[in-house]
Design a protein around this motif. Structure first.
Motif, PDB file in Angstrom:
ATOM      1  N   ILE A  56       5.690   1.507   4.961  1.00  0.00           N
ATOM      2  CA  ILE A  56       4.340   1.832   4.502  1.00  0.00           C
ATOM      3  C   ILE A  56       3.515   0.554   4.461  1.00  0.00           C
ATOM      4  O   ILE A  56       3.954  -0.465   3.913  1.00  0.00           O
ATOM      5  CB  ILE A  56       4.384   2.498   3.113  1.00  0.00           C
ATOM      6  CG1 ILE A  56       5.203   3.783   3.186  1.00  0.00           C
ATOM      7  CG2 ILE A  56       2.970   2.775   2.599  1.00  0.00           C
ATOM      8  CD1 ILE A  56       5.456   4.433   1.853  1.00  0.00           C
ATOM      9  N   TRP A  57       2.320   0.617   5.031  1.00  0.00           N
ATOM     10  CA  TRP A  57       1.401  -0.519   5.074  1.00  0.00           C
ATOM     11  C   TRP A  57       0.113  -0.104   4.394  1.00  0.00           C
ATOM     12  O   TRP A  57      -0.508   0.876   4.778  1.00  0.00           O
ATOM     13  CB  TRP A  57       1.114  -0.912   6.528  1.00  0.00           C
ATOM     14  CG  TRP A  57       2.353  -1.179   7.299  1.00  0.00           C
ATOM     15  CD1 TRP A  57       3.019  -0.297   8.113  1.00  0.00           C
ATOM     16  CD2 TRP A  57       3.113  -2.380   7.318  1.00  0.00           C
ATOM     17  NE1 TRP A  57       4.136  -0.888   8.638  1.00  0.00           N
ATOM     18  CE2 TRP A  57       4.221  -2.177   8.166  1.00  0.00           C
ATOM     19  CE3 TRP A  57       2.979  -3.615   6.700  1.00  0.00           C
ATOM     20  CZ2 TRP A  57       5.178  -3.149   8.411  1.00  0.00           C
ATOM     21  CZ3 TRP A  57       3.934  -4.589   6.954  1.00  0.00           C
ATOM     22  CH2 TRP A  57       5.002  -4.352   7.796  1.00  0.00           C
ATOM     23  N   LEU A  58      -0.275  -0.843   3.361  1.00  0.00           N
ATOM     24  CA  LEU A  58      -1.545  -0.597   2.692  1.00  0.00           C
ATOM     25  C   LEU A  58      -2.432  -1.816   2.850  1.00  0.00           C
ATOM     26  O   LEU A  58      -1.962  -2.952   2.811  1.00  0.00           O
ATOM     27  CB  LEU A  58      -1.346  -0.301   1.205  1.00  0.00           C
ATOM     28  CG  LEU A  58      -0.683   1.024   0.871  1.00  0.00           C
ATOM     29  CD1 LEU A  58      -0.483   1.159  -0.624  1.00  0.00           C
ATOM     30  CD2 LEU A  58      -1.502   2.192   1.397  1.00  0.00           C
ATOM     31  N   ASP A  59      -3.702  -1.569   3.025  1.00  0.00           N
ATOM     32  CA  ASP A  59      -4.684  -2.637   3.176  1.00  0.00           C
ATOM     33  C   ASP A  59      -5.887  -2.261   2.321  1.00  0.00           C
ATOM     34  O   ASP A  59      -6.138  -1.088   2.059  1.00  0.00           O
ATOM     35  CB  ASP A  59      -5.094  -2.776   4.639  1.00  0.00           C
ATOM     36  CG  ASP A  59      -5.898  -4.032   4.903  1.00  0.00           C
ATOM     37  OD1 ASP A  59      -5.815  -4.980   4.102  1.00  0.00           O
ATOM     38  OD2 ASP A  59      -6.617  -4.064   5.912  1.00  0.00           O
ATOM     39  N   TYR A  60      -6.613  -3.249   1.871  1.00  0.00           N
ATOM     40  CA  TYR A  60      -7.800  -2.972   1.084  1.00  0.00           C
ATOM     41  C   TYR A  60      -8.865  -4.013   1.373  1.00  0.00           C
ATOM     42  O   TYR A  60      -8.588  -5.103   1.833  1.00  0.00           O
ATOM     43  CB  TYR A  60      -7.487  -2.949  -0.422  1.00  0.00           C
ATOM     44  CG  TYR A  60      -7.070  -4.292  -0.985  1.00  0.00           C
ATOM     45  CD1 TYR A  60      -8.010  -5.175  -1.507  1.00  0.00           C
ATOM     46  CD2 TYR A  60      -5.739  -4.677  -0.990  1.00  0.00           C
ATOM     47  CE1 TYR A  60      -7.643  -6.403  -2.008  1.00  0.00           C
ATOM     48  CE2 TYR A  60      -5.351  -5.904  -1.506  1.00  0.00           C
ATOM     49  CZ  TYR A  60      -6.308  -6.763  -2.012  1.00  0.00           C
ATOM     50  OH  TYR A  60      -5.930  -7.974  -2.510  1.00  0.00           O
ATOM     51  N   THR A  61     -10.092  -3.632   1.073  1.00  0.00           N
ATOM     52  CA  THR A  61     -11.231  -4.530   1.167  1.00  0.00           C
ATOM     53  C   THR A  61     -11.729  -4.763  -0.250  1.00  0.00           C
ATOM     54  O   THR A  61     -12.063  -3.798  -0.947  1.00  0.00           O
ATOM     55  CB  THR A  61     -12.350  -3.884   2.012  1.00  0.00           C
ATOM     56  OG1 THR A  61     -11.826  -3.551   3.293  1.00  0.00           O
ATOM     57  CG2 THR A  61     -13.533  -4.818   2.154  1.00  0.00           C
ATOM     58  N   PRO A  62     -11.751  -6.023  -0.707  1.00  0.00           N
ATOM     59  CA  PRO A  62     -12.257  -6.276  -2.064  1.00  0.00           C
ATOM     60  C   PRO A  62     -13.773  -6.114  -2.113  1.00  0.00           C
ATOM     61  O   PRO A  62     -14.460  -6.247  -1.109  1.00  0.00           O
ATOM     62  CB  PRO A  62     -11.836  -7.716  -2.349  1.00  0.00           C
ATOM     63  CG  PRO A  62     -11.658  -8.339  -1.007  1.00  0.00           C
ATOM     64  CD  PRO A  62     -11.281  -7.241  -0.054  1.00  0.00           C
ATOM     65  N   ALA A  63     -14.271  -5.838  -3.308  1.00  0.00           N
ATOM     66  CA  ALA A  63     -15.717  -5.696  -3.520  1.00  0.00           C
ATOM     67  C   ALA A  63     -16.193  -6.810  -4.430  1.00  0.00           C
ATOM     68  O   ALA A  63     -15.592  -7.065  -5.472  1.00  0.00           O
ATOM     69  CB  ALA A  63     -16.024  -4.340  -4.145  1.00  0.00           C
ATOM     70  N   ASP A  64     -17.263  -7.500  -4.036  1.00  0.00           N
ATOM     71  CA  ASP A  64     -17.845  -8.520  -4.903  1.00  0.00           C
ATOM     72  C   ASP A  64     -18.402  -7.885  -6.168  1.00  0.00           C
ATOM     73  O   ASP A  64     -18.216  -8.391  -7.263  1.00  0.00           O
ATOM     74  CB  ASP A  64     -18.954  -9.277  -4.172  1.00  0.00           C
ATOM     75  CG  ASP A  64     -18.409 -10.101  -3.014  1.00  0.00           C
ATOM     76  OD1 ASP A  64     -17.247 -10.541  -3.098  1.00  0.00           O
ATOM     77  OD2 ASP A  64     -19.147 -10.292  -2.032  1.00  0.00           O
ATOM     78  N   ALA A  65     -19.079  -6.767  -5.992  1.00  0.00           N
ATOM     79  CA  ALA A  65     -19.640  -6.017  -7.114  1.00  0.00           C
ATOM     80  C   ALA A  65     -19.645  -4.542  -6.722  1.00  0.00           C
ATOM     81  O   ALA A  65     -19.875  -4.208  -5.553  1.00  0.00           O
ATOM     82  CB  ALA A  65     -21.054  -6.486  -7.415  1.00  0.00           C
TER      83      ALA A  65
END
Length: 172
Positions: A56-65
């Motif tokens: 299983i591969w999970l990826d995410y994009t962080p949010a500044d706000a």
């Protein structure tokens, strides 16, 4: 912790030599996920010939706000669930807007569980607030219906359905 803008990934279905037979994409309809929030991400799929395991591969994009004001864990009641007339499996119930704010977007994800508590199906629900306009007013309930497109087992093996509800309001 970080606020997550988007979460995705894949489940690689592997053979006995750990070679990929197939990749199944994963995604969620959620955005602006705060640190510590729980949510479902997954997919129901048939196992290919020669299947022996998964990666299983999970990826995410962080949010500044955050773009929207996210409210996780809205109260959900699953009133009924079972095999559907025109669908494999369905669930109906109500969800409450307890945020104190009108919501402009909402996501309700349901998981069908077997007797051992394993998730054997995921579905998104159609929530229909009883209100004029496009917002879901604070302090009101809405009905939902979810259709499970597939199950990893027979419909009779579903013993319960659990739900995760999130609502989004415009920031002040």
């Amino acid at each position: 912790g970080e606020t997550l803008r988007a979460v995705g990934g894949s489940i690689d279905l592997l053979d006995a030599e750990n070679l990929r037979l197939r990749a199944v994409p994963l995604s969620t309809l959620l955005s602006d996920i705060p640190p510590g929030a729980s949510f479902f991400v997954g997919e129901t799929f048939p196992l290919p010939q020669g299947y022996a395991g998964t990666a299983i591969w999970l990826d995410y994009t962080p949010a500044d706000a955050p773009t929207l004001d996210a409210h996780f864990d809205l109260p959900v009641t699953v009133d009924t669930h079972g095999p559907g007339e025109s669908a494999l499996y369905t669930a109906q119930g109500t969800v409450e807007n307890t945020t104190g704010q009108p919501l402009v977007f909402w996501v309700l994800t349901l998981a069908a569980l077997d007797a051992d508590g394993n998730i054997i199906g995921l579905a998104y629900a159609v929530v229909t607030p009883d209100a004029s306009g496009n917002d879901w007013p604070a302090g009101t309930s809405a009905t939902f219906e979810a259709t499970f497109p597939a199950l990893a087992g027979e419909p009779a093996s579903v013993t319960s359905v659990t739900a995760s509800a999130t609502g989004y309001a415009m920031p002040d």
